[in-house]
Design a protein around this motif. Structure first.
Motif, PDB file in Angstrom:
ATOM      1  N   THR A 292       0.828  -1.117  -0.063  1.00 39.84           N
ATOM      2  CA  THR A 292       0.073   0.168  -0.057  1.00 39.84           C
ATOM      3  C   THR A 292       0.691   1.322  -0.067  1.00 39.84           C
ATOM      4  O   THR A 292       0.614   2.178  -0.767  1.00 39.84           O
TER       5      THR A 292
ATOM      6  N   ARG B 212       2.564   1.978  -3.211  1.00 40.94           N
ATOM      7  CA  ARG B 212       1.839   2.328  -4.085  1.00 40.94           C
ATOM      8  C   ARG B 212       1.545   3.919  -3.955  1.00 40.94           C
ATOM      9  O   ARG B 212       1.609   4.807  -4.939  1.00 40.94           O
ATOM     10  N   ILE B 213       1.102   4.141  -2.672  1.00 45.84           N
ATOM     11  CA  ILE B 213       1.282   5.574  -2.460  1.00 45.84           C
ATOM     12  C   ILE B 213       2.262   6.609  -3.115  1.00 45.84           C
ATOM     13  O   ILE B 213       2.324   7.397  -3.591  1.00 45.84           O
TER      14      ILE B 213
ATOM     15  N   GLN C 209       2.816   7.398  -6.426  1.00 48.07           N
ATOM     16  CA  GLN C 209       1.910   8.352  -7.183  1.00 48.07           C
ATOM     17  C   GLN C 209       2.678   9.644  -7.485  1.00 48.07           C
ATOM     18  O   GLN C 209       3.532  10.189  -6.616  1.00 48.07           O
ATOM     19  N   LYS C 210       2.201  10.443  -8.496  1.00 48.57           N
ATOM     20  CA  LYS C 210       2.747  11.489  -8.943  1.00 48.57           C
ATOM     21  C   LYS C 210       2.906  12.602  -7.831  1.00 48.57           C
ATOM     22  O   LYS C 210       1.682  12.856  -6.982  1.00 48.57           O
TER      23      LYS C 210
ATOM     24  N   VAL D 294       3.982  12.549  -4.667  1.00 48.81           N
ATOM     25  CA  VAL D 294       4.043  12.632  -3.301  1.00 48.81           C
ATOM     26  C   VAL D 294       5.436  12.605  -2.934  1.00 48.81           C
ATOM     27  O   VAL D 294       6.419  12.066  -2.993  1.00 48.81           O
TER      28      VAL D 294
ATOM     29  N   MET E 207      -2.276  15.887   3.553  1.00 46.05           N
ATOM     30  CA  MET E 207      -3.323  15.235   3.639  1.00 46.05           C
ATOM     31  C   MET E 207      -3.504  14.004   4.751  1.00 46.05           C
ATOM     32  O   MET E 207      -2.420  13.525   5.037  1.00 46.05           O
TER      33      MET E 207
ATOM     34  N   VAL F  31       0.263  12.276   4.250  1.00 45.17           N
ATOM     35  CA  VAL F  31       0.948  12.139   3.040  1.00 45.17           C
ATOM     36  C   VAL F  31       1.211  13.594   2.723  1.00 45.17           C
ATOM     37  O   VAL F  31       0.197  14.304   2.571  1.00 45.17           O
TER      38      VAL F  31
ATOM     39  N   GLN G  60       2.052  15.924  -0.581  1.00 41.21           N
ATOM     40  CA  GLN G  60       1.909  15.785  -1.868  1.00 41.21           C
ATOM     41  C   GLN G  60       2.171  17.203  -2.459  1.00 41.21           C
ATOM     42  O   GLN G  60       1.396  18.088  -2.094  1.00 41.21           O
TER      43      GLN G  60
ATOM     44  N   PRO H 203       0.799  18.475  -6.144  1.00 40.00           N
ATOM     45  CA  PRO H 203       0.456  18.050  -7.266  1.00 40.00           C
ATOM     46  C   PRO H 203       0.764  18.300  -8.628  1.00 40.00           C
ATOM     47  O   PRO H 203       0.530  17.913  -9.538  1.00 40.00           O
TER      48      PRO H 203
END
Lengths: 512, 95
Positions: free
Chosen positions: B6, B9-10, B13-14, B16, B78, B89, B91, B93
């Motif tokens: 998990t 995967r996180i 992500q773009k 992060v 977040m 998390v 991030q 964006p």
């Protein structure tokens, strides 16, 4: 069983108890370490690692994190999907916002602090940013003034309606006043007894200088305006005594010039017209106009050599006193007059009649002024307490916006230079400050050219009408009066009929 | 293993920048950032989540905080809260 205690049963011991003072303070905590359990020493890396590994094996931890993880992923993907801060249409020009519906809202009401209320007969905005409003208070009703009536006028800070910022103390109440556009500390005011007073707000409430009674007007001074001059100390005043007087505020003992409004140009005071309004535009410094009680507007030339030549021409404006007179700031050849029950727009070249006029209103108009930012907008106030905003490009027959400001009559009106703030003064001493919506206070595209075309059309229509009129022969004064009367009564009748019809309709609906 | 997947995967992500898991005591359990940043985030965010949660519940006792996003000039923080743990998390964006 239960025992009922009365206060008399128990001997009350009264002691004064005072707790020790405890000071508390709110502040953040700088976390250095989390809340480690007692058996773990945060400094010992081995212990902390062991603790962490234990947690990671815990089932509830695994379940929680899996669940949180999926929620989190969703939001992360959301962020990557759409950039909510992206600026759209960056390259395109700013589209003009559709003007919002015309509206106005009351910002503040400045009330006369005295017991006996006087009418706000004059208003003047502070020339530097318009944060202050000067208001002249007087009682114009014949023999209504009482001994207890205060003579003071006030300068208000528009943010503070509770108390005037400054008091002006003339010897006789002020009918009108004007801030010096070149020096915002100084003002001139015209008094009920005909004197002129000059204030410097840095030097207190008493006027710095007052004109001598013998040399001043013999009647109340209805209007006083600062002039444009090299020294910046010149002003002129008008009164119903039939004179227009020029003053240098450095020497108010006597006027620098006099003009008697005798249309036969003989300077005869007995035949002079009573002046009740005055107009001066710094863009046309050689001319000025006077509105009279007799309904005639007199156009004058300041630079004329002899007093006789000073009076250039006249305009037969209204059936009653011309209470307001102002040139359009964008089109100075056009001027606005208000008197009787109409407001009229004139073109200088056409003497016989106005080029545009409103319908006869239900109430007497007492003051008017143009918007300083929109050439086609002007404001009027009436005796029924209504402020009307007219936009002649939008509607010529009726006001674009009509507001009931108060229940008593409104007597004065002044728009601030930004065109958004409007102050109007009432009979009970209340000065109301309103803010006009942006649609009515921002220059629209093509407004000036549209306005010019509208005026040209009205002018040509007018001149055509005059040619026709002249052929029929001029009406006698009696005929004019009867025509005016007829028009007035027909308007009143139609309005009353309309109201009756509306009421009948409502009653009919109710009974159904 | 599941957790690792998990988190991986996180992380992939773009945008992060970091992941932190904190327990209800404010102790960081797992992190991809350096120690001092982790401890700072853990402590400060713990207080923020407590405040946010009590705000939501004060307004409506039957309601509860499900997610908290703090959008700032540089990035977005977040926080997914739970009874015993938070998942944080960070991030950016537009990266």
């Amino acid at each position: 069983g239960k025992k009922n205690y009365n206060y008399s049963d128990v001997d009350c011991l009264c002691l004064q108890v005072n707790t020790e003072r405890f000071e508390s303070d709110s502040c953040g905590i700088n976390h250095v370490e989390g809340g480690w359990p007692k058996d773990v020493n945060p400094q010992e890396v081995e212990q902390t690692i062991r603790f962490r590994k234990k947690v990671e094996k815990d089932e509830s931890y695994i379940n929680s994190i899996l669940q949180l993880g999926s929620v989190m992923e969703h939001c992360i993907r959301q962020n990557n999907a759409v950039d909510i801060y992206q600026v759209y249409f960056e390259e395109e020009e700013e589209v003009e916002e559709a003007p919002d519906a015309p509206s106005a809202k009351t910002i503040n009401v400045f009330r006369d602090p005295n017991e006996v209320k006087r009418t706000v007969t004059g208003l003047s905005w502070h020339p530097d940013g318009g944060r202050k409003l000067a208001a002249a208070y007087s009682c114009l009703e014949f023999q209504k003034t009482s001994k207890d009536m205060s003579l003071d006028s006030y300068i208000w800070d528009i943010e503070n309606p509770n108390r005037p910022e400054m008091t002006l103390k003339p010897a006789s109440s002020l009918i009108c006043l004007d801030y010096n556009p070149k020096d915002p500390h100084t003002l001139v005011g015209g008094c009920y007894n005909g004197q002129i007073a000059y204030w410097d707000t840095r030097r207190g409430s008493q006027p710095v200088e007052v004109s001598s009674v013998e040399q001043s007007h013999r009647d109340p001074v209805y209007k006083i305006i600062w002039l444009q001059s090299k020294t910046g100390t010149d002003t002129f005043s008008a009164s119903t005594d039939g004179q227009v007087l020029w003053w240098d505020v450095r020497r108010l003992s006597e006027p620098t010039e006099r003009l008697v409004l005798d249309l036969s140009r003989e300077g005869n005071l007995d035949r002079a017209l009573g002046a009740i309004s005055l107009e001066f535009e710094s863009t046309m410094p050689t001319k000025f106009m006077v509105g009279t009680e007799q309904g005639v507007v007199v156009s004058c030339n300041r630079k004329a050599k002899t007093p006789a030549e000073k009076i250039v021409c006249t305009y037969d404006s209204h059936h009653g006193p011309v209470y307001a007179l102002q040139r359009n700031p964008f089109f100075p050849k056009n001027f606005l007059t208000v008197g009787d029950w109409t407001a009229r727009i004139w073109s200088e070249d056409i003497k016989e009649s106005s080029i545009m006029w409103t319908r006869y209103q239900m109430s007497y108009l007492t003051d008017a002024c143009w918007s300083p930012v929109r050439p086609s907008v002007f404001f009027t106030v009436k005796m029924d307490g209504v402020l009307d905003v007219w936009d002649i490009l939008f509607k010529q027959n009726e006001p674009t916006l009509s507001l009931k400001v108060c229940d008593e009559a409104l007597y004065s009106l002044r728009v601030q230079d930004n065109g958004r703030l409007v102050a109007c003064g009432s009979q009970q001493g209340g000065a109301t400050l309103l803010e006009i919506s942006s649609g009515l206070s921002t220059l629209q595209k093509n407004e000036k050219s549209l306005e010019l075309r509208l005026k040209e059309r009205s002018r040509s229509e007018q001149s055509r009408e005059e040619d026709v009129g002249r052929e029929d022969g001029e009406d006698s004064p009696d005929q004019l009066i009867s025509r005016a009367q007829k028009d007035f009564y027909s308007v009143v009748e139609t309005e009353l009929r309309r109201r009756r019809d509306r009421e009948d309709q409502e009653n009919r609906v109710r009974t159904h | 293993m599941l957790i690792e997947e998990t988190l991986k995967r996180i992380q992939s992500q773009k945008g992060v920048q970091g992941i932190i898991i904190v327990n209800s005591e404010g102790i960081p359990i797992k992190t991809t950032l350096d120690n001092s940043s982790t401890v700072q985030y853990a402590g400060l965010i713990h207080q923020l989540v407590m405040k946010a949660r009590s705000t939501v519940r004060d307004i409506d006792p039957q309601n509860d905080l499900t997610f908290l996003r703090v959008r700032s000039k540089k990035n977005e923080i977040m926080i997914a809260p739970d009874k015993d743990y938070f998942l944080i998390v960070i991030q950016n964006p537009s990266d």
